[in-house]
Scaffold this motif. Sequence first.
Motif, PDB file in Angstrom:
ATOM      1  N   VAL A 291     143.607  21.346 117.477  1.00  0.00           N
ATOM      2  CA  VAL A 291     142.521  22.152 118.057  1.00  0.00           C
ATOM      3  C   VAL A 291     141.794  21.325 119.114  1.00  0.00           C
ATOM      4  CG1 VAL A 291     140.891  21.539 116.219  1.00  0.00           C
ATOM      5  CG2 VAL A 291     140.481  23.570 117.578  1.00  0.00           C
ATOM      6  N   HIS A 292     141.606  21.930 120.283  1.00  0.00           N
ATOM      7  CA  HIS A 292     140.887  21.288 121.388  1.00  0.00           C
ATOM      8  C   HIS A 292     139.516  21.944 121.511  1.00  0.00           C
ATOM      9  CE1 HIS A 292     139.901  20.164 125.564  1.00  0.00           C
ATOM     10  NE2 HIS A 292     140.560  19.057 125.228  1.00  0.00           N
ATOM     11  N   VAL A 293     138.546  21.198 122.001  1.00  0.00           N
ATOM     12  CA  VAL A 293     137.179  21.697 122.129  1.00  0.00           C
ATOM     13  C   VAL A 293     137.113  22.995 122.942  1.00  0.00           C
ATOM     14  CG1 VAL A 293     136.584  20.310 124.163  1.00  0.00           C
ATOM     15  CG2 VAL A 293     134.784  20.975 122.547  1.00  0.00           C
ATOM     16  N   THR A 294     138.024  23.187 123.873  1.00  0.00           N
ATOM     17  CA  THR A 294     138.029  24.411 124.675  1.00  0.00           C
ATOM     18  C   THR A 294     138.437  25.641 123.867  1.00  0.00           C
ATOM     19  OG1 THR A 294     140.283  23.972 125.431  1.00  0.00           O
ATOM     20  CG2 THR A 294     138.472  23.176 126.836  1.00  0.00           C
ATOM     21  N   ALA A 295     138.991  25.444 122.662  1.00  0.00           N
ATOM     22  CA  ALA A 295     139.410  26.559 121.812  1.00  0.00           C
ATOM     23  C   ALA A 295     138.283  27.060 120.918  1.00  0.00           C
ATOM     24  CB  ALA A 295     140.592  26.146 120.943  1.00  0.00           C
ATOM     25  N   LEU A 296     137.142  26.356 120.921  1.00  0.00           N
ATOM     26  CA  LEU A 296     136.025  26.738 120.066  1.00  0.00           C
ATOM     27  C   LEU A 296     135.295  27.942 120.643  1.00  0.00           C
ATOM     28  CD1 LEU A 296     134.524  23.229 119.235  1.00  0.00           C
ATOM     29  CD2 LEU A 296     136.333  24.476 118.044  1.00  0.00           C
ATOM     30  N   ASP A 297     134.834  28.825 119.752  1.00  0.00           N
ATOM     31  CA  ASP A 297     134.042  29.968 120.151  1.00  0.00           C
ATOM     32  C   ASP A 297     132.793  29.474 120.884  1.00  0.00           C
ATOM     33  OD1 ASP A 297     133.669  32.796 120.141  1.00  0.00           O
ATOM     34  OD2 ASP A 297     132.185  32.583 118.557  1.00  0.00           O
TER      35      ASP A 297
ATOM     36  N   ALA B 192     145.484  25.735 117.926  1.00  0.00           N
ATOM     37  CA  ALA B 192     144.519  26.762 117.527  1.00  0.00           C
ATOM     38  C   ALA B 192     143.809  27.314 118.751  1.00  0.00           C
ATOM     39  CB  ALA B 192     143.513  26.156 116.562  1.00  0.00           C
ATOM     40  N   ALA B 193     143.435  28.591 118.668  1.00  0.00           N
ATOM     41  CA  ALA B 193     142.666  29.262 119.715  1.00  0.00           C
ATOM     42  C   ALA B 193     141.625  30.154 119.050  1.00  0.00           C
ATOM     43  CB  ALA B 193     143.580  30.091 120.594  1.00  0.00           C
ATOM     44  N   ASN B 194     140.572  30.478 119.763  1.00  0.00           N
ATOM     45  CA  ASN B 194     139.508  31.363 119.261  1.00  0.00           C
ATOM     46  C   ASN B 194     138.991  30.905 117.899  1.00  0.00           C
ATOM     47  OD1 ASN B 194     139.777  33.073 121.539  1.00  0.00           O
ATOM     48  ND2 ASN B 194     141.540  34.021 120.569  1.00  0.00           N
ATOM     49  N   VAL B 195     138.654  29.631 117.802  1.00  0.00           N
ATOM     50  CA  VAL B 195     138.191  29.039 116.548  1.00  0.00           C
ATOM     51  C   VAL B 195     136.740  29.436 116.288  1.00  0.00           C
ATOM     52  CG1 VAL B 195     137.849  26.904 115.264  1.00  0.00           C
ATOM     53  CG2 VAL B 195     139.779  27.120 116.851  1.00  0.00           C
ATOM     54  N   ARG B 196     136.492  30.029 115.112  1.00  0.00           N
ATOM     55  CA  ARG B 196     135.154  30.462 114.725  1.00  0.00           C
ATOM     56  C   ARG B 196     134.826  29.944 113.328  1.00  0.00           C
ATOM     57  NH1 ARG B 196     137.109  35.773 116.884  1.00  0.00           N
ATOM     58  NH2 ARG B 196     136.200  35.889 118.953  1.00  0.00           N
ATOM     59  N   LEU B 197     133.556  29.652 113.103  1.00  0.00           N
ATOM     60  CA  LEU B 197     133.117  29.248 111.769  1.00  0.00           C
ATOM     61  C   LEU B 197     133.049  30.469 110.867  1.00  0.00           C
ATOM     62  CD1 LEU B 197     130.231  26.796 112.680  1.00  0.00           C
ATOM     63  CD2 LEU B 197     132.562  26.221 112.007  1.00  0.00           C
TER      64      LEU B 197
END
Length: 65
Positions: free
Chosen positions: A28-34, A59-64
Amino acid sequence: MITGKVKFFLSDKGYGFVTSEDGRDVFVHVTALDSDVQTLEEGQEVTFEIVDGERGQQAANVRLV
């Protein structure tokens, strides 16, 4: 969406790995974080999608959760 947990995330470098429920580790890259998520911490529950990146799946569209 896939559910998983943050394995580790290096805020200073902007990347890490999440582990999906089936045990797969995904980059997961920081750019994939919501947009409302600035960083991740070990053990946090997240949802994400898996996409093909330049070096394999990530990973993409990473959400808590």
